[in-house]
Design an enzyme around this catalytic site. Structure first.
Site, PDB file in Angstrom:
ATOM      1  N   THR A   1       0.844  -1.189   0.000  1.00 25.93           N
ATOM      2  CA  THR A   1       0.000   0.000   0.000  1.00 25.93           C
ATOM      3  C   THR A   1       0.878   1.238   0.000  1.00 25.93           C
ATOM      4  OG1 THR A   1      -0.071   0.055   2.428  1.00 25.93           O
ATOM      5  CG2 THR A   1      -1.828  -1.150   1.306  1.00 25.93           C
TER       6      THR A   1
ATOM      7  N   GLU B   1     -14.500   0.667   8.030  1.00 29.04           N
ATOM      8  CA  GLU B   1     -14.407  -0.468   7.090  1.00 29.04           C
ATOM      9  C   GLU B   1     -13.971  -1.733   7.833  1.00 29.04           C
ATOM     10  OE1 GLU B   1     -11.807   0.314   3.793  1.00 29.04           O
ATOM     11  OE2 GLU B   1     -12.787   2.197   3.295  1.00 29.04           O
TER      12      GLU B   1
ATOM     13  N   HIS C   1     -13.772   0.472  -1.533  1.00 22.84           N
ATOM     14  CA  HIS C   1     -12.320   0.682  -1.386  1.00 22.84           C
ATOM     15  C   HIS C   1     -11.545  -0.076  -2.467  1.00 22.84           C
ATOM     16  CE1 HIS C   1      -8.997   1.605   1.805  1.00 22.84           C
ATOM     17  NE2 HIS C   1      -8.566   1.825   0.563  1.00 22.84           N
TER      18      HIS C   1
ATOM     19  N   ARG D   1      -8.755   7.948   2.604  1.00 17.83           N
ATOM     20  CA  ARG D   1      -9.112   7.160   3.776  1.00 17.83           C
ATOM     21  C   ARG D   1     -10.482   7.624   4.258  1.00 17.83           C
ATOM     22  NH1 ARG D   1      -5.792   4.101   2.285  1.00 17.83           N
ATOM     23  NH2 ARG D   1      -3.971   3.273   3.406  1.00 17.83           N
TER      24      ARG D   1
END
Length: 380
Positions: A66, A237, A254, A208
């Site tokens: 990420t 989430e 996402h 985010r």
């Protein structure tokens, strides 16, 4: 080496098979017990890699596929001598393609000319910086807010958040999630700032979830605010608020950065960092494993409308409305069912390619060439 990897990281075997034994688990199932006999940990953003999880474990290297690192306890890594790597920029282009797809969908609903809008990009790092380049390359007006980058580049073209929110017709968020420090971003768009947005504003969040106060946004939309919203990220989430999703024009689980190139690039980048940590030569490269694009190329007639060409090129690689439809179908049942569906949509996400892989011929038409170059496609 004993390697534990999130089961959703692609091609771990292709890159790491000759480095030891490989075990896989769902990212949310990786906990302290799972790390008892692990030397190398490979994760995504769904796994919290904390002091509590790592203390007493043999883990010596952590790689996250990420850009962001808010799920990693970097202070503890430094204290414990744990090497680590993220994958900066790995999926940035995929997110840019996602934002462009959202803008096209919003323009279609609103009957708006994208070239006449003023764009506000909050956060000009790996993703936001690329988006700014694309938008400005298209000749569109862009305001940029990035206080940390502005401090490093005092001569850059930056504006305050207050000015951006007051002047932009379109706001796209691309900040990390910082809960404290000099520039906290949690609830950066809180209730007062959301309420102050200009009527007709378009808001896109692919950074985010907690950068936007989700409950405040829901209340605003329930009250009939003149606001079009595209959300790919959610507070809490994998539990997304179905009432908020119902009031968004685009709602997705996402997946903004889930291009095939982005996924494979993330694995390749942490493999490169791992090899550097071990002091060994890399035996596999991204080009070794990246398949050919499904769409070999496009031939545009020199007389075609540049706005049509822009929409056609973007939608040739991605249209968010199919992901939106799949996500909305998943927002039924109880909380546990919805959480499982959120993760399932991400786990079984279909292949999506980036626009940079498109080869486009324009017949030498200058305006079409400008559009192709701005989007990052290959001009032939």
């Amino acid at each position: 080496m004993r390697i534990l990897a999130d089961e959703n990281i692609p091609l771990v075997d292709a890159f790491f098979a000759d480095q030891g034994s490989i075990r896989r688990l769902p990212g949310r199932a990786i906990d302290r017990a799972a790390l008892a006999e692990v030397d190398v940990l490979l994760v995504r953003s769904v796994t919290e890699v904390s002091r509590a999880a790592l203390a007493g474990s043999p883990v010596r290297f952590v790689g996250t596929c990420t850009i962001g690192t808010d799920h990693l306890d970097l202070d503890y890594f430094a204290e414990a001598g744990i090497a680590w790597s993220s994958a900066p920029g790995c999926n940035a282009r995929g997110v840019v393609d996602y934002v462009l797809g959202c803008l096209l969908a919003m323009a279609e609903v609103r009957g708006a000319d994208l070239a006449e809008r003023t764009y506000g990009v909050v956060g000009a790092g790996q993703v936001g910086g690329r988006l700014v380049e694309v938008l400005r390359g298209l000749g569109w007006k862009v305001l940029v807010c990035d206080p940390p980058r502005q401090a490093r580049e005092p001569d850059g073209e930056f504006v305050s958040l207050e000015r951006l929110l007051a002047e932009a017709d379109v706001i796209s968020l691309h900040t990390p999630l910082n809960r404290d420090g000099e520039h906290p971003t949690r609830h950066l768009l809180d209730e007062p700032r959301l309420a102050a947005l200009r009527p007709g504003t378009w808001l896109v969040n692919a950074s985010r979830g907690a950068v936007v106060d989700n409950q405040a946004l829901r209340r605003l939309l329930e009250g009939g605010a003149d606001l079009e919203v595209a959300l790919d990220v959610w507070e809490g989430e994998p539990q997304a608020d179905p009432e908020l999703a119902a009031r968004c024009l685009i709602a997705t689980p996402h997946i903004a950065g889930y291009s095939l190139e982005g996924k494979l690039r993330g694995t390749a980048q942490i493999y490169q960092a791992y090899c550097a940590w071990r002091g060994i030569a890399e035996r596999v490269s991204l080009q070794d494993v990246l398949p050919e694009t499904w769409l070999a190329g496009l031939q545009l007639n020199p007389g075609c409308d540049p706005a049509w060409a822009l929409a056609t090129l973007c939608r040739a690689v991605y249209d968010p409305r199919s992901d939106d439809a799949a996500f909305r179908r998943s927002l039924t049942g109880d909380s546990a069912t919805r959480r499982a569906a959120f993760d399932a949509l991400r786990k079984h996400y279909p292949p999506r390619r980036e626009i940079t892989g498109l080869r486009v011929a324009t017949g030498g038409q200058a305006e079409l060439q400008r559009v192709v170059r701005a989007l990052g496609a290959q001009l032939v």
